[in-house]
Design an enzyme around this catalytic site. Structure first.
Site, PDB file in Angstrom:
ATOM      1  N   GLU A 361       0.927  -1.101   0.052  1.00 22.55           N
ATOM      2  CA  GLU A 361       0.163   0.102   0.028  1.00 22.55           C
ATOM      3  C   GLU A 361       0.860   1.442   0.103  1.00 22.55           C
ATOM      4  O   GLU A 361       0.593   2.350  -0.266  1.00 22.55           O
ATOM      5  CB  GLU A 361      -0.928   0.094   1.285  1.00 22.55           C
ATOM      6  CG  GLU A 361      -0.316   0.017   2.467  1.00 22.55           C
ATOM      7  CD  GLU A 361       0.084  -1.157   2.929  1.00 22.55           C
ATOM      8  OE1 GLU A 361       0.636  -1.252   4.216  1.00 22.55           O
ATOM      9  OE2 GLU A 361       0.037  -2.195   2.279  1.00 22.55           O
ATOM     10  N   ASP A 403      24.801  16.085 -29.741  1.00 22.87           N
ATOM     11  CA  ASP A 403      25.352  16.773 -30.867  1.00 22.87           C
ATOM     12  C   ASP A 403      26.685  17.360 -30.348  1.00 22.87           C
ATOM     13  O   ASP A 403      27.122  16.876 -29.237  1.00 22.87           O
ATOM     14  CB  ASP A 403      24.382  18.183 -31.160  1.00 22.87           C
ATOM     15  CG  ASP A 403      24.213  19.075 -29.856  1.00 22.87           C
ATOM     16  OD1 ASP A 403      24.672  18.656 -28.843  1.00 22.87           O
ATOM     17  OD2 ASP A 403      23.469  20.178 -30.078  1.00 22.87           O
TER      18      ASP A 403
END
Length: 928
Positions: A361, A403
Site C-alpha cells: 500500500e 550533438d
C-alpha cells in the site's frame, strides 16, 4: 494676431478631439470583444466541434483587412490595454489538459486504491461486529495512509510545477500604444497629423497571447496559437503533431481553394503546437487556449486514460506480482484456519488481515516521494525535470546520443579566418558574409553572431546608408544554405549566398581568382576541396560564400535564383572543446553510459574534436552512407560506431530508434530544430534552456547548463532514486512472503490464531511508517555505477530467496513461546501473540537495514539519518505497545524480562544468517 489666435484655437480643438478619440478607441475595444467572441467562440467537446472548423475556414477565406477589422486589430498589432482586456474575456492562452485536480478529487484518487478499499472493508466488518478498537486502529491506518500519500503527492506536484515554471516559451508579438487608434482617427476625420510611436516587437509569454495579436515567426519558433498568415516568405511548417505528415507543409498568405472542408488542409492557417521549420511570416492570432484546434484535440485525448509509460509499466508489474501472491496465499490462510480452528468468521478476518499485510500500500507514496526528492535535488544541480517518471529513465540510460557544438565544444564560436578561394585572407569575403548575416531574418546561429561581432566591418560598410535589402531566400535543412539580395546605391542587385561548402558548390559555376572569375573546372573543384579539407583538418568549421550580380529588375527571388553563382571564398570558425568534456566522458563511461555523437557537421571537424576529447573516431558514419543502409546493417553499425556526421533530422531519429530496438535505453541531447524528432523518439529527451521552443517542448529533462558534467550528475541522481525505490519493493516482497509463510505454519499446528487481525494491522502500519524515510536514504556507490532497469523476475526470485529467512526465526519464536514460556493453550494465546508481535515487528524493521545494502549494515554501509531515526522509533514503539499501559487495548500483555535476552539472540542470529545469504545470492545472481 487673428491668424495666431486661429492656430491656437485649432490646436486646442485638435487636443480635445484627440482626447475624445482616445476614449472612442477604448470604447471601440469593447465592441471588438463582441465581434471577436462571435468569431472565435466554440464549445469544445470530446470531439473537434464543427463550429471550430467553420471558424478557421472562415478566417482562411476572409480578406486580411476584413479579418483584422473584425478582430479590431491592425498590422501594428494590439496595445497592452487591449490585450489585457481581451485576456480578461478569453482567459490565458493555455490548454488545460494538465490542469491539476481539485483537492477533493485528488484525495479520492489517493483513497480509491484496492488496498485502502480492502482496509475500509475490514474496518466496516469490525464496526458491525462491535470491535471498536479494531475499527479505530484500521480506520487510523486508512486515514494515515491516504493523508501521507495526499500530502506527499501534493508536495511533489507543487515541486514539479515550480520546476516546469522555470522553463517558459515566448512569442514575438507586435504591440503599439493605444493612442495610435486615436491618431489614425484624427488623420481620417480631421486631417490632423500626429506623429505616432513606431510599433515595437516584444517577447511575450505564449500564455499571454490573445486573439488579434500580430505574431512574428521564423525558423525554430513554435506556433503559439491558431493563426492566419498575413505575409510569408518560404514558410514551411511541420504539422506532424496534428496530421502525422513526415514532411513540412508550405504555408502562404492566401488560400488558393475556396472549397476546402478540412481545416488541416488550409494553406494559410497555422495551428497551435506545430513549428516553423524554415522561412518567416507574420500572422494574426485567431483563436487561443481551448478554442484552438489543438485545444479541442487535447480535451478529447484527456477524456481517455493515458497509456502507461515504461516506468509506470515496470511499477505496475511489480505491484501485480505482489497482489497475485496475495490472491494465492490469502485463501490458503482462510481455509487452513477455518478447518483447524472451526471459527470461520475469525478465520475470514484473519485472512483479510493477511491480505492487507501483503498489499504494497505504500508503493505509490514511496515511488512518488522518491521521484519528487530526486527532481528537487536535480534542480539544485541545474537540471529541470519536466516529467517525474523521466528520472528513472535517466538512471537506466546506457547510451547517450548528443550533438557536438556547444556540448563537446564551447558555446562561443570565434571567426578564425576569412579567406579567398585559395586560402588567402580576404576582406571582401568578410564583407559579403557580414551583409548576408546582417540582413537575414531567420534563425541566427552562433556563426552569424560571430560574423556580426566584427563592428569594424559595419562601420566601413554602413549598411543602413549604402545598401538596401531587396529579398531573402531563407535557410532550410535540405539546401543547407541561405541567400540575401541587396541593392548597393540602387545600381544593381547582389545575391550573396552562405552555407555548407558542398551545398554552395552545387550552386556555383565559377570561382573568383583575384579580380577574375574563372569557370569551375574539375581541376579547380579538386583544389577548392583540398583547401577546405585543410581548414577542416585544423578543427575549423568552414562556411562557403558565393555571390552573383543581377539586374535591378526584380524585387522577389526564390531558390531557383541560387544558380550560376561565383564562389568567392570562405569564413572559417573555431569552436574549441570544453575543458570539462574529456573528464565528463570518462565519468559517464565509468557509470556504464557510452556516448555517441550525432551531428550535421563536417566529418573532418567532428573527428578532430572527438579525438581531442577522447572519443573513438577512426570510423565516422556519414548520412549519405546511412541512406544506402538497410535497418539490419545500420542496426549493427550503431552499436559499434560512436561518431555520425552530416546527418539530417531523419537520420538522427533513425539512429536513435535502432539503438532502442537493440535493447538500449537511449538518451538524446539536443537543442536545435533538427533535433526534435530524435528527442521525441529517445527514451529520455534532454535539452537546454537556450534551445529553440520545439526542442524544449519535446524534451523530458532540461539542463540550465549545457554540460556533460551536469548530465553525469543527473545520471547518478537518477540511479540513486531508482535504487531507493527498489529497496522498498525488495523489503516489502521478502518481508511479506516471510510473514505469510510463518502464518501458514502457525495456522496448521497451533490451536489458536498466532496473531489477531488487529495485531497484523498494527504491525503493518508501524512497518510502513518505518519505511517513509527510504527516499532520503544513502545509496552505496556500487549501486550507481551501472544502468538499472525494472526486472520483475529478479524481484520474484529475491522474494522467494530471502522471505523464508525470517520464517526460520518466526518458527524459533513459536517454539520458545510454546515450550519456554508455556503459551500453548487458548488461555495463554495473548502471551504467545505478544511474543510474536514484538519479534515479527523487529525482524520486519531490521530487514529494512539488512536489504538496503549488500554490504554489512551499519558498519560498511550507513543508513540515512532519517531512516535510522524512523526505524529506531518504530522498534521502540513495538516494544512499548505490549509492555506499556495500553497493552490491553491491543489485546496484548507484558512479557517476562527473560524474553528480551532470548529476543536479542534471535535477532543477532537473523542478521548473521541474512548477511550470509546476501553473499551467496550476490555471487550467484548479482545484487541489482
Amino acid at each position: 494676431m487673428a491668424r495666431q489666435q486661429h492656430v491656437m484655437n485649432f490646436n486646442i480643438l485638435k487636443e480635445l478631439f484627440a482626447g475624445f478619440i482616445r476614449t472612442r478607441g477604448i470604447g471601440r475595444h469593447f465592441r471588438r470583444l463582441v465581434l471577436l467572441d462571435s468569431l472565435t467562440r466554440t464549445d469544445v467537446s470530446r470531439e473537434v466541434p464543427p463550429a471550430l472548423s467553420q471558424t478557421l475556414i472562415a478566417a482562411a477565406l476572409c480578406d486580411p483587412d476584413e479579418l483584422l477589422n473584425r478582430l479590431n486589430s491592425s498590422l501594428h498589432g494590439l496595445s497592452e490595454v487591449q490585450a489585457d482586456k481581451a485576456r480578461e474575456r478569453f482567459g490565458p492562452n493555455e490548454v488545460d489538459q494538465e490542469k491539476p485536480l481539485p483537492w477533493w478529487r485528488h484525495l479520492w484518487h489517493c483513497y480509491k486504491t484496492p488496498f485502502d478499499l480492502l482496509l475500509t472493508l475490514l474496518a466496516t466488518i469490525s464496526y458491525v461486529t462491535d470491535d471498536m478498537k479494531a475499527t479505530l486502529v484500521i480506520g487510523s491506518m486508512v486515514v494515515l495512509s491516504v493523508m501521507i500519500r495526499f500530502w506527499q503527492e501534493s508536495k511533489s506536484n507543487r515541486a514539479a510545477d515550480k520546476l516546469k515554471a522555470m522553463v517558459s516559451n515566448t512569442a514575438t508579438v507586435i504591440r503599439h500604444d493605444l493612442a495610435e487608434d486615436a491618431q489614425e482617427d484624427a488623420r481620417r476625420y480631421f486631417d490632423v497629423q500626429i506623429h505616432p510611436k513606431a510599433p515595437s516587437k516584444l517577447e511575450v509569454a505564449i500564455k499571454l497571447l490573445v486573439p488579434g495579436d500580430i505574431v512574428v515567426l521564423s525558423a525554430g519558433d513554435m506556433i503559439p496559437a491558431d493563426s492566419r498568415v498575413l505575409s510569408a516568405k518560404d514558410l514551411f511548417v511541420s504539422q506532424a503533431a496534428m496530421t502525422g505528415e513526415s514532411l513540412p507543409v508550405e504555408k502562404f498568405a492566401a488560400q488558393k481553394s475556396s472549397d476546402t472542408a478540412n481545416p488541416l488542409e488550409l494553406e494559410n492557417i497555422l495551428f497551435m503546437g506545430t513549428n516553423v521549420v524554415s522561412g518567416s511570416a507574420t500572422a494574426v492570432v485567431v483563436a487561443t487556449g481551448n478554442r484552438t484546434y489543438f485545444g479541442a484535440l487535447a480535451q478529447r485525448v484527456t477524456s481517455t486514460d493515458r497509456a502507461p509509460t515504461q516506468f509506470q509499466a515496470g511499477v505496475n508489474k511489480v505491484a501485480w506480482l505482489l497482489i497475485r501472491f496475495m490472491f494465492v496465499m490469502t485463501p490458503l490462510v482462510l481455509f487452513i484456519n477455518g478447518f483447524t480452528k472451526g471459527d470461520w468468521t475469525e478465520a475470514f478476518l484473519f485472512a483479510m488481515s493477511i491480505a492487507v499485510g501483503l498489499t504494497p500500500e505504500m508503493l505509490p507514496m514511496i515511488v512518488t516521494s522518491t521521484l519528487a526528492k530526486g527532481a528537487v535535488i536535480l534542480s539544485r544541480q541545474k537540471v529541470i525535470v519536466k516529467r517525474l517518471d523521466a528520472i528513472q529513465n535517466f538512471g537506466a540510460m546506457d547510451v547517450l546520443c548528443t550533438d557536438k557544438t556547444g556540448t563537446l565544444t564551447q558555446d562561443k564560436i570565434f571567426l578564425a579566418h576569412h579567406t579567398d578561394v585559395w586560402g588567402m585572407e580576404s576582406d571582401d569575403v568578410l564583407e559579403s558574409a557580414y551583409l548576408n548575416s546582417y540582413y537575414q531574418t531567420g534563425l541566427k546561429n552562433l556563426l552569424d553572431v560571430a560574423v556580426l561581432e566584427h563592428a569594424e566591418v559595419h562601420q566601413e560598410l554602413n549598411p543602413a546608408l549604402n545598401f538596401r535589402k531587396v529579398d531573402e531566400i531563407p535557410f532550410d535543412f535540405n539546401r543547407r544554405r541561405m541567400s540575401v539580395v541587396v541593392a548597393e546605391h540602387e545600381a544593381h542587385h547582389m545575391l550573396i549566398c552562405k552555407g555548407a561548402v558542398e551545398e554552395v558548390l552545387d550552386a556555383c559555376s565559377r570561382v573568383r581568382h583575384g579580380e577574375v572569375d574563372e569557370l569551375l573546372t574539375p581541376e579547380l573543384l579538386a583544389r577548392v576541396r583540398a583547401v577546405t579539407a585543410g581548414l577542416n583538418a585544423d578543427g575549423l568549421r568552414v562556411v562557403a560564400v558565393a555571390s552573383k550580380e543581377l539586374p535591378p529588375t526584380h524585387e522577389t527571388y526564390g531558390v531557383a535564383d541560387e544558380s550560376e553563382l561565383t564562389l568567392i571564398g570562405y569564413v572559417a570558425f573555431l569552436d574549441p572543446p570544453k575543458e570539462s568534456t574529456a573528464p565528463a566522458l570518462k565519468a559517464l563511461a565509468a557509470h556504464g553510459v557510452s556516448v555517441k555523437v550525432l551531428t550535421g557537421d563536417n566529418e573532418l571537424v567532428t573527428a578532430k574534436i572527438c579525438r581531442e576529447v577522447g572519443l573513438e573516431a577512426d570510423r565516422v558514419l556519414l548520412g549519405s552512407e546511412i541512406e544506402r543502409m538497410c535497418d539490419t546493417e545500420l542496426s549493427r553499425a550503431v552499436d559499434t560506431l560512436s561518431v555520425f556526421a552530416k546527418l539530417t533530422p531523419a537520420h538522427k531519429e533513425r539512429v536513435v530508434r535502432l539503438l532502442k530496438a537493440n535493447g538500449h535505453v537511449v538518451g538524446f541531447m539536443g537543442d536545435g530544430i533538427n533535433d526534435a524528432p530524435a528527442l521525441r523518439t529517445a527514451d529520455i529527451g534532454i535539452s537546454v534552456d537556450t534551445a529553440v521552443d520545439i526542442a524544449k517542448e519535446a524534451a523530458d529533462i532540461i539542463l540550465l547548463e549545457k554540460s556533460l558534467m551536469v548530465l553525469e550528475e543527473g545520471v547518478i541522481e537518477g540511479r540513486k532514486t531508482f535504487a531507493n525505490m527498489l529497496k522498498y519493493i525488495k523489503m516489502t516482497a521478502s518481508s511479506n512472503f516471510g510473514n505469510v509463510f510463518s502464518v501458514l505454519i502457525a495456522s496448521a499446528f497451533i490451536p489458536f490464531l498466532p496473531m489477531l487481525p488487529m495485531h497484523l494491522l498494527v504491525q503493518n502500519l508501524l512497518y510502513d511508517i518505518s519505511q517513509i524515510a527510504i527516499p532520503f536514504d544513502n545509496v552505496d556507490e556500487e549501486l550507481v555505477k551501472d544502468p538499472q532497469r525494472w526486472n520483475p523476475g529478479d524481484i520474484g526470485r529475491f522474494m522467494l530467496f530471502f522471505g523464508p529467512v525470517s520464517s526460520v526465526f518466526d518458527i524459533t519464536t513459536y517454539l520458545v513461546m510454546w515450550f519456554v514460556f508455556g503459551a500453548n493453550t487458548a488461555e495463554q494465546q495473548t502471551l504467545f501473540q505478544s511474543g510474536w508481535f514484538i519479534e515479527g515487528l523487529m525482524t520486519q524493521t531490521l530487514v529494512v537495514h539488512m536489504i538496503r545494502t549488500q554490504k554489512i549494515p551499519f558498519i560498511q554501509s550507513r543508513p540515512g539519518a532519517a531512516l535510522l531515526m524512523t526505524t529506531s522509533l518504530i522498534m521502540a514503539l513495538g516494544v512499548f505497545i505490549p509492555m506499556g499501559p495500553f497493552a490491553h487495548y491491543f489485546k496484548l500483555q507484558a512479557l517476562p524480562l527473560i524474553y528480551f535476552p532470548i529476543l536479542i539472540t534471535i535477532l543477532l542470529a537473523y542478521m548473521v544468517l541474512t548477511q550470509q545469504m546476501k553473499r551467496y545470492y550476490t555471487r550467484r545472481f548479482g545484487w541489482q
